[in-house]
Design an enzyme around this catalytic site. Sequence first.
Site, PDB file in Angstrom:
ATOM      1  N   ARG A 143      -2.347  -4.759  16.148  1.00  0.00           N
ATOM      2  CA  ARG A 143      -1.944  -3.394  15.833  1.00  0.00           C
ATOM      3  C   ARG A 143      -3.130  -2.444  15.972  1.00  0.00           C
ATOM      4  O   ARG A 143      -4.163  -2.627  15.347  1.00  0.00           O
ATOM      5  CB  ARG A 143      -1.356  -3.339  14.420  1.00  0.00           C
ATOM      6  N   THR A 156       0.855  -1.186   0.000  1.00  0.00           N
ATOM      7  CA  THR A 156       0.000   0.000   0.000  1.00  0.00           C
ATOM      8  C   THR A 156       0.889   1.234   0.000  1.00  0.00           C
ATOM      9  O   THR A 156       1.608   1.489   0.960  1.00  0.00           O
ATOM     10  CB  THR A 156      -0.917  -0.001   1.230  1.00  0.00           C
ATOM     11  N   TYR A 211     -21.735  -1.643  12.009  1.00  0.00           N
ATOM     12  CA  TYR A 211     -21.929  -2.193  13.346  1.00  0.00           C
ATOM     13  C   TYR A 211     -21.213  -1.303  14.354  1.00  0.00           C
ATOM     14  O   TYR A 211     -20.005  -1.072  14.241  1.00  0.00           O
ATOM     15  CB  TYR A 211     -21.383  -3.614  13.437  1.00  0.00           C
ATOM     16  N   CYS A 270      -4.211  -1.522   8.650  1.00  0.00           N
ATOM     17  CA  CYS A 270      -4.578  -0.784   7.435  1.00  0.00           C
ATOM     18  C   CYS A 270      -5.334   0.514   7.700  1.00  0.00           C
ATOM     19  O   CYS A 270      -4.869   1.585   7.322  1.00  0.00           O
ATOM     20  CB  CYS A 270      -5.409  -1.685   6.514  1.00  0.00           C
ATOM     21  N   PHE A 302      -6.513  -6.004  -1.613  1.00  0.00           N
ATOM     22  CA  PHE A 302      -7.754  -5.740  -0.889  1.00  0.00           C
ATOM     23  C   PHE A 302      -8.102  -6.976  -0.060  1.00  0.00           C
ATOM     24  O   PHE A 302      -9.118  -7.632  -0.269  1.00  0.00           O
ATOM     25  CB  PHE A 302      -8.885  -5.407  -1.864  1.00  0.00           C
ATOM     26  N   ASN A 328     -10.092   2.019   1.854  1.00  0.00           N
ATOM     27  CA  ASN A 328      -9.966   1.863   3.304  1.00  0.00           C
ATOM     28  C   ASN A 328     -10.503   3.076   4.053  1.00  0.00           C
ATOM     29  O   ASN A 328     -11.104   2.940   5.125  1.00  0.00           O
ATOM     30  CB  ASN A 328      -8.507   1.601   3.681  1.00  0.00           C
ATOM     31  N   PHE A 341     -20.079  -2.805   7.631  1.00  0.00           N
ATOM     32  CA  PHE A 341     -19.302  -1.763   8.308  1.00  0.00           C
ATOM     33  C   PHE A 341     -20.179  -0.707   8.977  1.00  0.00           C
ATOM     34  O   PHE A 341     -19.755   0.432   9.161  1.00  0.00           O
ATOM     35  CB  PHE A 341     -18.315  -1.102   7.335  1.00  0.00           C
TER      36      PHE A 341
END
Length: 443
Positions: free
Chosen positions: A335, A121, A258, A267, A155, A215, A256
Amino acid sequence: MKLTIVGTGYVGLVTGTCFAEMGNTVTCVDIDEQKIENLRNGIIPIYEPGLEPMVARNVANKTLHFHTQLNDCLHNCVMAFIAVGTPMGEDGSADLKYVLQVAKEIGEHMTTPLIVVDKSTVPVGTADKVKAVIAEELQKRGENIEFHVVSNPEFLKEGDAIGDFMKPDRVVVGTENKETAETMRQLYAPFFRSSMDRMLVMDVRSAEMTKYVANAMLATKISFMNEVANICELVGADVNKVRIGIGSDSRIGYSFIYPGSGYGGSCFPKDVKALKKTAEQAGYHAQLLNAVEDVNDRQKFVIADKVISHYGKDLSNKTFAVWGLSFKPGTDDMREAPSIYIIKKLTSLGAKIQAYDPKAIHEAQTFYLKDLEGISYSDTKYGALKNADALLLLTEWKEFRSPDFLEIKSSLKKPIIFDGRNQFDGERLQNQGFTYYQIGKKN
């Protein structure tokens, strides 16, 4: 095709293994000699469902190899993929030193025409930098070898990376060269059984931008829903019902949205910051991206704040069971995990933590919570509950979805649950005598 993948981290190892699975001859290169030796012996450095047996199968079939020297792997190679890390720099931008170091080595050692693929990336303009570095090294050698630099962003969702690679929603390829585009089509053709329409060829800079924007968009959805959840609590609405109400709109969908304790991982945090920095360098203030980041930073402390609101700021006599340490289920990756922030906040106030995670305990002990006072680890989820004052659910692993609530109730000092993922049925728990805190609904 004969392929070289530089970097055996999450992206490089998955990419190389999946290409080998389709019959290509792949060599994965890494300067970490111990990691390469482990991979040759079937020891995988990351947890990703399905990856270990696929690596073993392709090593046995001699389609997947591991090496420490790049110069030994470039002869007659069709493509070299750069899949090394791009850590976040102090100013929030992506650090390209590893990418450009690989480009330099490619320029130093390539002997035949080559397609160089940026799989890491990377920010807009990186392909130009890679091209310039390789060209400079070839000029030093007095060589005139044809090469092309392609952007081919990944992805992959941690926890489902094999599925994402083998059955991709789309493959983005950035190149202006028609022959190179056709070679990329040939490489990816086995992954599209019915149609190649999902391979999107565009200019290099647009391809580089696509990864960051994807992202950032997903991060925006998460932060937006968490902002809504906080408002719902204040006005007496139930965010769980609001989510269903808006998700049924096909323009929005359920993915996405929730509510929870915020996003983490390798990321979203890094890519949002990098896109902000890209905008800043172009003279633009990315106000929405700043808000996405600010909401997420605050959200990581919401569960800790609920604990403090219930017990007070002195937690020196309190012990909390924690279920889940990884930033999401299906991975050992910690992370930027919300669990780190929550646990450190509670232990700073004197609390003791008894933690359990199916995969991430080693990561916690070795790196992210190393030497933290007040934390211990359990081998089982129920073992973590013994004599704890309350349970904190921080990662929605499948094994936490339908636990034995009678066992939970009998193990805790008092039946109190703080649910950072809104996984349980609040009404059912309250009927069983639990005090149940969740995100986006007043207790």
